[in-house]
Design a protein around this motif. Structure first.
Motif, mmCIF file in Angstrom:
data_model
loop_
_atom_site.group_PDB
_atom_site.id
_atom_site.type_symbol
_atom_site.label_atom_id
_atom_site.label_comp_id
_atom_site.label_asym_id
_atom_site.label_seq_id
_atom_site.Cartn_x
_atom_site.Cartn_y
_atom_site.Cartn_z
ATOM 1 N N LYS A 253 -10.169 -18.003 46.683
ATOM 2 C CA LYS A 253 -10.259 -18.635 45.368
ATOM 3 C C LYS A 253 -10.376 -20.150 45.509
ATOM 4 O O LYS A 253 -9.738 -20.757 46.352
ATOM 5 C CB LYS A 253 -9.019 -18.326 44.526
ATOM 6 C CG LYS A 253 -8.678 -16.869 44.418
ATOM 7 C CD LYS A 253 -9.673 -16.117 43.603
ATOM 8 C CE LYS A 253 -9.160 -14.694 43.419
ATOM 9 N NZ LYS A 253 -10.129 -13.734 43.170
ATOM 10 N N HIS A 254 -11.209 -20.744 44.651
ATOM 11 C CA HIS A 254 -11.375 -22.190 44.599
ATOM 12 C C HIS A 254 -10.851 -22.697 43.263
ATOM 13 O O HIS A 254 -11.128 -22.103 42.222
ATOM 14 C CB HIS A 254 -12.849 -22.576 44.729
ATOM 15 C CG HIS A 254 -13.380 -22.376 46.099
ATOM 16 N ND1 HIS A 254 -13.734 -21.147 46.579
ATOM 17 C CD2 HIS A 254 -13.613 -23.251 47.103
ATOM 18 C CE1 HIS A 254 -14.169 -21.264 47.817
ATOM 19 N NE2 HIS A 254 -14.102 -22.527 48.152
ATOM 20 N N VAL A 255 -10.113 -23.791 43.299
ATOM 21 C CA VAL A 255 -9.569 -24.389 42.092
ATOM 22 C C VAL A 255 -10.008 -25.848 42.064
ATOM 23 O O VAL A 255 -9.843 -26.571 43.048
ATOM 24 C CB VAL A 255 -8.027 -24.305 42.072
ATOM 25 C CG1 VAL A 255 -7.481 -24.920 40.800
ATOM 26 C CG2 VAL A 255 -7.562 -22.880 42.211
ATOM 27 N N TYR A 256 -10.575 -26.282 40.938
ATOM 28 C CA TYR A 256 -11.016 -27.656 40.761
ATOM 29 C C TYR A 256 -10.079 -28.345 39.777
ATOM 30 O O TYR A 256 -9.900 -27.874 38.653
ATOM 31 C CB TYR A 256 -12.452 -27.679 40.250
ATOM 32 C CG TYR A 256 -12.981 -29.047 39.921
ATOM 33 C CD1 TYR A 256 -12.920 -30.074 40.852
ATOM 34 C CD2 TYR A 256 -13.539 -29.318 38.687
ATOM 35 C CE1 TYR A 256 -13.410 -31.319 40.557
ATOM 36 C CE2 TYR A 256 -14.035 -30.563 38.392
ATOM 37 C CZ TYR A 256 -13.968 -31.565 39.324
ATOM 38 O OH TYR A 256 -14.454 -32.811 39.019
ATOM 39 N N ILE A 257 -9.481 -29.436 40.202
ATOM 40 C CA ILE A 257 -8.499 -30.143 39.387
ATOM 41 C C ILE A 257 -8.913 -31.606 39.304
ATOM 42 O O ILE A 257 -9.194 -32.233 40.332
ATOM 43 C CB ILE A 257 -7.083 -30.052 39.999
ATOM 44 C CG1 ILE A 257 -6.714 -28.611 40.294
ATOM 45 C CG2 ILE A 257 -6.068 -30.705 39.081
ATOM 46 C CD1 ILE A 257 -5.498 -28.460 41.161
ATOM 47 N N THR A 258 -8.924 -32.165 38.110
ATOM 48 C CA THR A 258 -9.192 -33.588 37.943
ATOM 49 C C THR A 258 -7.878 -34.329 37.754
ATOM 50 O O THR A 258 -6.863 -33.731 37.406
ATOM 51 C CB THR A 258 -10.104 -33.843 36.730
ATOM 52 O OG1 THR A 258 -9.459 -33.365 35.557
ATOM 53 C CG2 THR A 258 -11.445 -33.159 36.899
ATOM 54 N N GLY A 259 -7.897 -35.623 37.992
ATOM 55 C CA GLY A 259 -6.697 -36.441 37.804
ATOM 56 C C GLY A 259 -5.653 -36.211 38.867
ATOM 57 O O GLY A 259 -4.462 -36.126 38.578
ATOM 58 N N CYS A 260 -6.078 -36.130 40.118
ATOM 59 C CA CYS A 260 -5.152 -35.800 41.209
ATOM 60 C C CYS A 260 -4.590 -37.025 41.929
ATOM 61 O O CYS A 260 -3.961 -36.886 42.975
ATOM 62 C CB CYS A 260 -5.858 -34.896 42.221
ATOM 63 S SG CYS A 260 -6.258 -33.290 41.545
ATOM 64 N N ASP A 261 -4.817 -38.218 41.397
ATOM 65 C CA ASP A 261 -4.267 -39.418 42.030
ATOM 66 C C ASP A 261 -2.745 -39.417 41.987
ATOM 67 O O ASP A 261 -2.084 -39.806 42.942
ATOM 68 C CB ASP A 261 -4.781 -40.678 41.321
ATOM 69 C CG ASP A 261 -6.256 -40.880 41.544
ATOM 70 O OD1 ASP A 261 -6.631 -41.140 42.686
ATOM 71 O OD2 ASP A 261 -7.022 -40.748 40.573
ATOM 72 N N SER A 262 -2.195 -39.005 40.875
ATOM 73 C CA SER A 262 -0.743 -38.998 40.713
ATOM 74 C C SER A 262 -0.382 -37.993 39.630
ATOM 75 O O SER A 262 -1.254 -37.377 39.016
ATOM 76 C CB SER A 262 -0.247 -40.391 40.311
ATOM 77 O OG SER A 262 -0.794 -40.753 39.059
ATOM 78 N N GLY A 263 0.883 -37.832 39.411
ATOM 79 C CA GLY A 263 1.369 -37.011 38.317
ATOM 80 C C GLY A 263 1.139 -35.521 38.494
ATOM 81 O O GLY A 263 1.144 -34.984 39.605
ATOM 82 N N PHE A 264 0.907 -34.861 37.368
ATOM 83 C CA PHE A 264 0.803 -33.403 37.341
ATOM 84 C C PHE A 264 -0.360 -32.896 38.176
ATOM 85 O O PHE A 264 -0.235 -31.895 38.888
ATOM 86 C CB PHE A 264 0.661 -32.928 35.888
ATOM 87 C CG PHE A 264 0.557 -31.443 35.769
ATOM 88 C CD1 PHE A 264 1.667 -30.645 35.939
ATOM 89 C CD2 PHE A 264 -0.659 -30.839 35.498
ATOM 90 C CE1 PHE A 264 1.572 -29.270 35.837
ATOM 91 C CE2 PHE A 264 -0.761 -29.465 35.394
ATOM 92 C CZ PHE A 264 0.358 -28.681 35.564
ATOM 93 N N GLY A 265 -1.510 -33.567 38.105
ATOM 94 C CA GLY A 265 -2.674 -33.133 38.883
ATOM 95 C C GLY A 265 -2.403 -33.163 40.371
ATOM 96 O O GLY A 265 -2.777 -32.245 41.108
ATOM 97 N N ASN A 266 -1.730 -34.206 40.831
ATOM 98 C CA ASN A 266 -1.392 -34.337 42.251
ATOM 99 C C ASN A 266 -0.433 -33.233 42.673
ATOM 100 O O ASN A 266 -0.629 -32.586 43.703
ATOM 101 C CB ASN A 266 -0.789 -35.722 42.506
ATOM 102 C CG ASN A 266 -0.516 -35.988 43.959
ATOM 103 O OD1 ASN A 266 0.414 -35.437 44.528
ATOM 104 N ND2 ASN A 266 -1.337 -36.831 44.553
ATOM 105 N N ILE B 68 -10.260 -28.278 45.176
ATOM 106 C CA ILE B 68 -11.165 -29.415 45.081
ATOM 107 C C ILE B 68 -10.486 -30.379 44.115
ATOM 108 O O ILE B 68 -10.345 -30.083 42.926
ATOM 109 C CB ILE B 68 -12.552 -28.998 44.574
ATOM 110 C CG1 ILE B 68 -13.129 -27.915 45.493
ATOM 111 C CG2 ILE B 68 -13.474 -30.205 44.501
ATOM 112 C CD1 ILE B 68 -14.347 -27.227 44.944
ATOM 113 N N ALA B 69 -10.031 -31.507 44.653
ATOM 114 C CA ALA B 69 -9.231 -32.449 43.878
ATOM 115 C C ALA B 69 -10.046 -33.675 43.506
ATOM 116 O O ALA B 69 -10.530 -34.394 44.381
ATOM 117 C CB ALA B 69 -8.002 -32.867 44.686
ATOM 118 N N GLY B 70 -10.205 -33.904 42.220
ATOM 119 C CA GLY B 70 -10.915 -35.080 41.732
ATOM 120 C C GLY B 70 -9.958 -36.251 41.599
ATOM 121 O O GLY B 70 -9.000 -36.190 40.832
ATOM 122 N N CYS B 71 -10.223 -37.320 42.351
ATOM 123 C CA CYS B 71 -9.375 -38.508 42.333
ATOM 124 C C CYS B 71 -10.187 -39.717 41.882
ATOM 125 O O CYS B 71 -11.350 -39.864 42.239
ATOM 126 C CB CYS B 71 -8.802 -38.789 43.718
ATOM 127 S SG CYS B 71 -7.739 -37.486 44.352
#
Length: 110
Positions: free
Chosen positions: A30-43, A57-60
């Motif tokens: 499974k692949h998961v794409y998450i935005t806002g991974c610099d800090s907080g909940f996304g990270n 796949i983490a969008g920073c």
């Protein structure tokens, strides 16, 4: 009375154990794409799902966020620079996602 309380506590632990069991099969596929991974909940979510075995796949927004995720996570995590207000950045991220996921299906967007 003590045995009733002990029995309720045991049932609560069994319920929690059942609730925590794996609900998604083949997590490694499974692949998961998450935005806002610099800090907080996304990270936190990116690191947690990486530990569970998902391909993340983490969008920073910043290079610092990308570097920190790469240092703390496994090779299943792919960090990508993403500015959601810039359509060129979104297009580059989309192309990367298509390359990483390939023919395995569509990624799960969170």
């Amino acid at each position: 009375m003590f045995l009733h309380v002990l029995g309720l506590v045991a049932l609560w632990f069994i319920y929690r154990w059942y609730k925590e069991t794996k609900r998604v099969s083949n997590q490694g596929d499974k692949h998961v794409y998450i935005t806002g991974c610099d800090s907080g909940f996304g990270n936190l979510l990116a690191r947690h799902l990486d530990k569970l075995g998902f391909h993340v796949i983490a969008g920073c927004y910043t290079e610092k966020g990308e570097d920190e995720l790469k240092k703390t996570c496994s090779d299943r995590l792919t960090a990508v620079h993403l500015d959601v207000s810039d359509s060129d950045s979104v297009a580059k991220a989309t192309a990367l996602i298509k390359t990483v996921v390939g023919e395995k299906g569509e990624p799960l967007f969170i």
